[in-house]
Design a protein around this motif. Structure first.
Motif, PDB file in Angstrom:
ATOM      1  N   VAL A 100      36.161  38.494 -11.257  1.00 48.49           N
ATOM      2  CA  VAL A 100      35.286  37.643 -10.452  1.00 48.49           C
ATOM      3  C   VAL A 100      36.084  36.500  -9.830  1.00 48.49           C
ATOM      4  N   LEU A 101      36.963  35.882 -10.622  1.00 45.82           N
ATOM      5  CA  LEU A 101      37.791  34.803 -10.072  1.00 45.82           C
ATOM      6  C   LEU A 101      38.677  35.312  -8.940  1.00 45.82           C
ATOM      7  N   GLY A 102      39.236  36.497  -9.108  1.00 47.22           N
ATOM      8  CA  GLY A 102      40.051  37.088  -8.048  1.00 47.22           C
ATOM      9  C   GLY A 102      39.248  37.354  -6.786  1.00 47.22           C
ATOM     10  N   THR A 103      38.037  37.852  -6.956  1.00 48.03           N
ATOM     11  CA  THR A 103      37.163  38.103  -5.809  1.00 48.03           C
ATOM     12  C   THR A 103      36.799  36.798  -5.112  1.00 48.03           C
ATOM     13  N   GLU A 141      26.606  35.840  -1.342  1.00 48.37           N
ATOM     14  CA  GLU A 141      27.542  36.573  -2.192  1.00 48.37           C
ATOM     15  C   GLU A 141      28.312  35.612  -3.084  1.00 48.37           C
ATOM     16  N   PHE A 142      28.717  34.475  -2.523  1.00 47.71           N
ATOM     17  CA  PHE A 142      29.440  33.470  -3.281  1.00 47.71           C
ATOM     18  C   PHE A 142      28.585  32.973  -4.452  1.00 47.71           C
ATOM     19  N   GLU A 143      27.332  32.666  -4.201  1.00 41.74           N
ATOM     20  CA  GLU A 143      26.442  32.187  -5.259  1.00 41.74           C
ATOM     21  C   GLU A 143      26.238  33.245  -6.332  1.00 41.74           C
ATOM     22  N   GLU A 144      26.144  34.496  -5.913  1.00 38.60           N
ATOM     23  CA  GLU A 144      25.987  35.583  -6.874  1.00 38.60           C
ATOM     24  C   GLU A 144      27.226  35.694  -7.767  1.00 38.60           C
ATOM     25  N   LEU A 145      28.400  35.589  -7.167  1.00 33.06           N
ATOM     26  CA  LEU A 145      29.645  35.640  -7.938  1.00 33.06           C
ATOM     27  C   LEU A 145      29.765  34.441  -8.879  1.00 33.06           C
ATOM     28  N   MET A 146      29.364  33.263  -8.402  1.00 32.18           N
ATOM     29  CA  MET A 146      29.425  32.074  -9.253  1.00 32.18           C
ATOM     30  C   MET A 146      28.459  32.217 -10.434  1.00 32.18           C
ATOM     31  N   ALA A 147      27.294  32.774 -10.188  1.00 31.43           N
ATOM     32  CA  ALA A 147      26.333  32.985 -11.272  1.00 31.43           C
ATOM     33  C   ALA A 147      26.891  33.973 -12.289  1.00 31.43           C
ATOM     34  N   ARG A 148      27.546  35.011 -11.800  1.00 31.91           N
ATOM     35  CA  ARG A 148      28.151  36.006 -12.707  1.00 31.91           C
ATOM     36  C   ARG A 148      29.264  35.372 -13.525  1.00 31.91           C
TER      37      ARG A 148
END
Length: 159
Positions: free
Chosen positions: A66-69, A103-110
């Motif tokens: 996730v951090l890489g993405t 998408e950014f918010e979804e990744l941050m939530a994950r």
């Protein structure tokens, strides 16, 4: 993790690979002690240690992914910002930004969820002196991401 204590974790955006690896290493050192204390190699402690190791490895791998993405998206957004205004038609840039933000918010939530799972795995040992209480704690997820963005911008870093 290094011996130098870093500033306190405040937001999901502050979580680094070093934090994830440091917390995973802390848990793994505890698991090694658990396994060494096991009465027999296939005993209950060994099985618990094995299960915890697999769980932490999976969580760590997912969090690093996730951090890489997120880093890839941030670089992509920084590159796209410079030329997107000329290339997109009316409203095109707004649609791109909106999609990116979702998408950014979804990744941050994950990432926040994965971080919380790792913290849960380490919670039993949080009283030990090598547990970094300033960095390894719950983060203030999306409620304050705008503040984190402002801090990064002020420091001259791309979001």
């Amino acid at each position: 993790m290094t011996d130098v204590r870093r500033t306190a974790l405040r937001y999901t955006a502050d979580i680094t690979v070093e934090d994830i690896d440091g917390l995973a290493g802390f848990i793994e050192r505890r698991v090694v002690l658990l396994r060494e204390a096991a009465a027999r190699p296939a005993g209950e402690e060994a099985l618990v240690g094995e299960a915890l190791t697999h769980t932490v490895t999976a969580l760590t791998g997912s969090a690093r992914e996730v951090l890489g993405t997120l880093a890839g998206h941030a670089a992509e957004a920084a590159g796209a910002t410079s030329g997107a205004d000329e290339e997109s038609g009316p409203g095109g840039r707004d649609r791109q930004v909106s999609g990116f933000d979702e998408e950014f918010e979804e990744l941050m939530a994950r990432l926040s969820r994965l971080w919380r799972y790792l913290l849960t795995a380490a919670e039993a040992w949080s009283h030990l002196p090598d547990y970094d209480v300033a960095r390894w704690r719950l983060d203030g997820h999306l409620d304050a991401e705008h503040e984190a963005r402002a801090r990064w911008s002020e420091a001259g870093q791309a979001w």
